[in-house]
Design an enzyme around this catalytic site. Structure first.
Site: not given
Length: 267
Positions: A212-214, A74
């Site tokens: 932003k994480t993923g 993501s």
């Protein structure tokens, strides 16, 4: 005599080039420091890159992994949003897509979303729909323009970044993020400003955190956290990946920022 003179000049030129190259390499080594944060990874394999944009100092954890490519998961929502705006697949951060009624993994996904709210909640379906609207041809063109990772979208227009063909390293994430901060990507500045605004996760008097994480949802075996933090006299860009979740990667980032004195403990 002329041949000897030419040979001497060539040898001298090679020596200068070699010395210059060595100097540049040594300068880069001096600018790179090791992060001693073993305890934060809790025995899991991972890496972190942290860079000051004020003085170009770079801090790395697990140097052997900083150049290894992984699927972005993501974190690709950042370039995906940029490409969506640049190609007019979405008008702005407020444009809403209607939920199709399909119940997905997380309750926060199961409603209408805008570009900004889908970034905030990491609503996968919104960005998959937008990628389809962008189309393979334009998506490939823009990813090449961004020089994003291995630039491979053969895994399918709605899934190439999800445990599939597209891969990127922590160092490449840092380079991409630095260009975004400086608004030096080959897209309109207004779109870069919009995406940076969408990435804001925490605003305090002395810093603003953009990130932003993923997470690889299939097995939670890969987690990312990428972004940057603005403080009063500097901006730091960061990228963390771990054989775990995006939440773990984010927690490692925040603890490191505190240990480095970039964020005050308790904030």
């Amino acid at each position: 005599m002329k041949m000897i003179k030419a040979a001497v000049i060539l040898l001298f030129s090679v020596m200068l080039t070699s010395i210059g190259s060595t100097t540049v390499t040594e300068a880069k080594q001096e600018q790179t420091k090791e992060l001693e944060i073993d305890e934060l990874f809790n025995g899991k394999e991972g890496t972190m890159v942290l860079k000051s944009l004020k003085n170009d100092k770079v801090y790395e954890y697990n140097k052997e992994r900083v150049s290894k490519r992984f699927t972005p998961e993501s974190t690709f929502k950042v370039p995906n949003a940029l490409i969506g705006l640049q190609t007019s697949a979405v008008r702005d951060e407020y444009e809403v897509k209607r939920w199709d009624g399909v119940v997905r993994e997380f309750d926060s996904w199961n409603r209408d979303h805008s570009l900004a709210s889908a970034m905030r909640e990491s609503a996968m379906w919104f960005y998959q729909d937008m990628a389809k609207d962008i189309g393979e041809t334009r998506m490939q063109e823009k990813i090449r323009m961004l020089e994003y990772g291995n630039q491979d979208i053969t895994g399918g227009i709605q899934s190439f970044w999800l445990d599939s063909s597209l891969k990127i390293s922590a160092l490449e994430q840092i380079n991409f993020m630095e260009k975004l901060v400086k608004e030096e990507l080959p897209f309109e500045e207004k779109h870069q400003k919009t995406v940076k605004r969408m990435m804001i996760q925490n605003e305090q008097d002395d810093y603003t955190l953009h990130g932003k994480t993923g997470t690889r949802l299939s097995d939670l075996g890969l987690g990312w956290y990428v972004g940057f933090i603005d403080i009063k006299k500097d901006t730091w860009v960061f990228a963390v990946n771990i054989n775990g979740s995006g939440t773990e990667a984010k927690n490692i980032t925040l603890e490191t920022l505190k240990q480095m004195g970039i964020i005050e403990v308790g904030k």
